[in-house]
Design a protein around this motif. Sequence first.
Motif, short mmCIF file in Angstrom:
data_model
loop_
_atom_site.label_atom_id
_atom_site.label_comp_id
_atom_site.label_asym_id
_atom_site.label_seq_id
_atom_site.Cartn_x
_atom_site.Cartn_y
_atom_site.Cartn_z
N LEU A 81 18.34 -18.63 -12.44
CA LEU A 81 17.40 -17.73 -11.77
C LEU A 81 16.13 -18.51 -11.47
O LEU A 81 15.60 -19.21 -12.34
N GLU A 82 15.65 -18.41 -10.22
CA GLU A 82 14.41 -19.07 -9.82
C GLU A 82 13.47 -18.03 -9.21
O GLU A 82 13.92 -17.12 -8.52
N TYR A 83 12.17 -18.19 -9.47
CA TYR A 83 11.20 -17.19 -9.00
C TYR A 83 9.98 -17.89 -8.41
O TYR A 83 9.38 -18.76 -9.04
N LEU A 84 9.62 -17.51 -7.18
CA LEU A 84 8.42 -18.03 -6.51
C LEU A 84 7.20 -17.24 -7.00
O LEU A 84 6.98 -16.10 -6.59
N ALA A 93 9.37 -21.19 -10.66
CA ALA A 93 9.84 -21.50 -12.01
C ALA A 93 11.30 -21.10 -12.10
O ALA A 93 11.75 -20.17 -11.42
N LYS A 94 12.08 -21.82 -12.92
CA LYS A 94 13.51 -21.54 -13.02
C LYS A 94 14.00 -21.66 -14.45
O LYS A 94 13.40 -22.33 -15.29
N ILE A 126 20.82 -25.93 -21.49
CA ILE A 126 19.93 -24.86 -21.02
C ILE A 126 18.62 -25.53 -20.64
O ILE A 126 18.04 -26.25 -21.46
N LYS A 127 18.18 -25.32 -19.42
CA LYS A 127 16.97 -25.98 -18.96
C LYS A 127 16.01 -25.00 -18.32
O LYS A 127 16.41 -23.96 -17.79
N VAL A 128 14.73 -25.32 -18.39
CA VAL A 128 13.69 -24.60 -17.66
C VAL A 128 12.94 -25.64 -16.83
O VAL A 128 12.91 -26.83 -17.17
N GLY A 129 12.35 -25.20 -15.74
CA GLY A 129 11.66 -26.14 -14.88
C GLY A 129 10.71 -25.47 -13.91
O GLY A 129 10.66 -24.24 -13.81
N VAL A 130 9.96 -26.30 -13.21
CA VAL A 130 9.03 -25.82 -12.20
C VAL A 130 9.20 -26.70 -10.97
O VAL A 130 9.38 -27.92 -11.08
#
Length: 218
Positions: A168-171, A178-179, A209-213
């Motif tokens: 899931l990615e959000y502007l 962010a994702k 499992i990753k998070v990113g920008v």
Amino acid sequence: MKRLLLAGVAFSVATAASAADMPARPYAKAPAVVSPAYNWSGFYIGAMGGFGWGGSDSDGSGGFGGGTIGYNWQLPGSQFVFGVEVDAAGASIKDSVTEDIGGLLVTTENKINSFGSVTGRAGFAMDAALIYAKGGYAWANNKASISALGTTFSDSQSHSGYTIGGGLEYLFTPSWSAKAEYMYTSLGGETYNFGGFPLDSGTLDFHTIKVGVNYHFR
């Protein structure tokens, strides 16, 4: 004088009646302001990090961090988004096992030092939110070692295979997103050389499992 006064009153009454019969001036409502729809098209770059752990044959785990570059296509008026994405990360996902083999303690260790992927991405956009699936080619550099009687033999090999997952990615601004993402990676085996003795590694499987920008060029 009476005639003049009566004539004035009659003229005033006639004027008022004529004005009452005129149609009311139409009222034009101001047009509603509609916010422009989000569009995900374009290049983007970003940073990401997270946690990885081994597949069914390994209890290894550890962290990683790296970068991402990609491109999205979204046709005007469509909620479907397609893209390509390349990422790479330095890692420390390792697994160490010590076994007693005929009274001899032998320690084997595997450590994923880096990994990356080249994937296709397909998603469904709901304005600023994008739900997507992705999959494609993956690689990893792994270091394996065997230690016994105070002696250690080690070798490094690059494995290749596939990866699949989604996220899931959000502007949160027009240019920044962010994702959060889950990926499963399965890589083919390689032959390691331990002091002249070849040994087949078998498949190398792991989860991340990753998070990113990401920054989107507009």
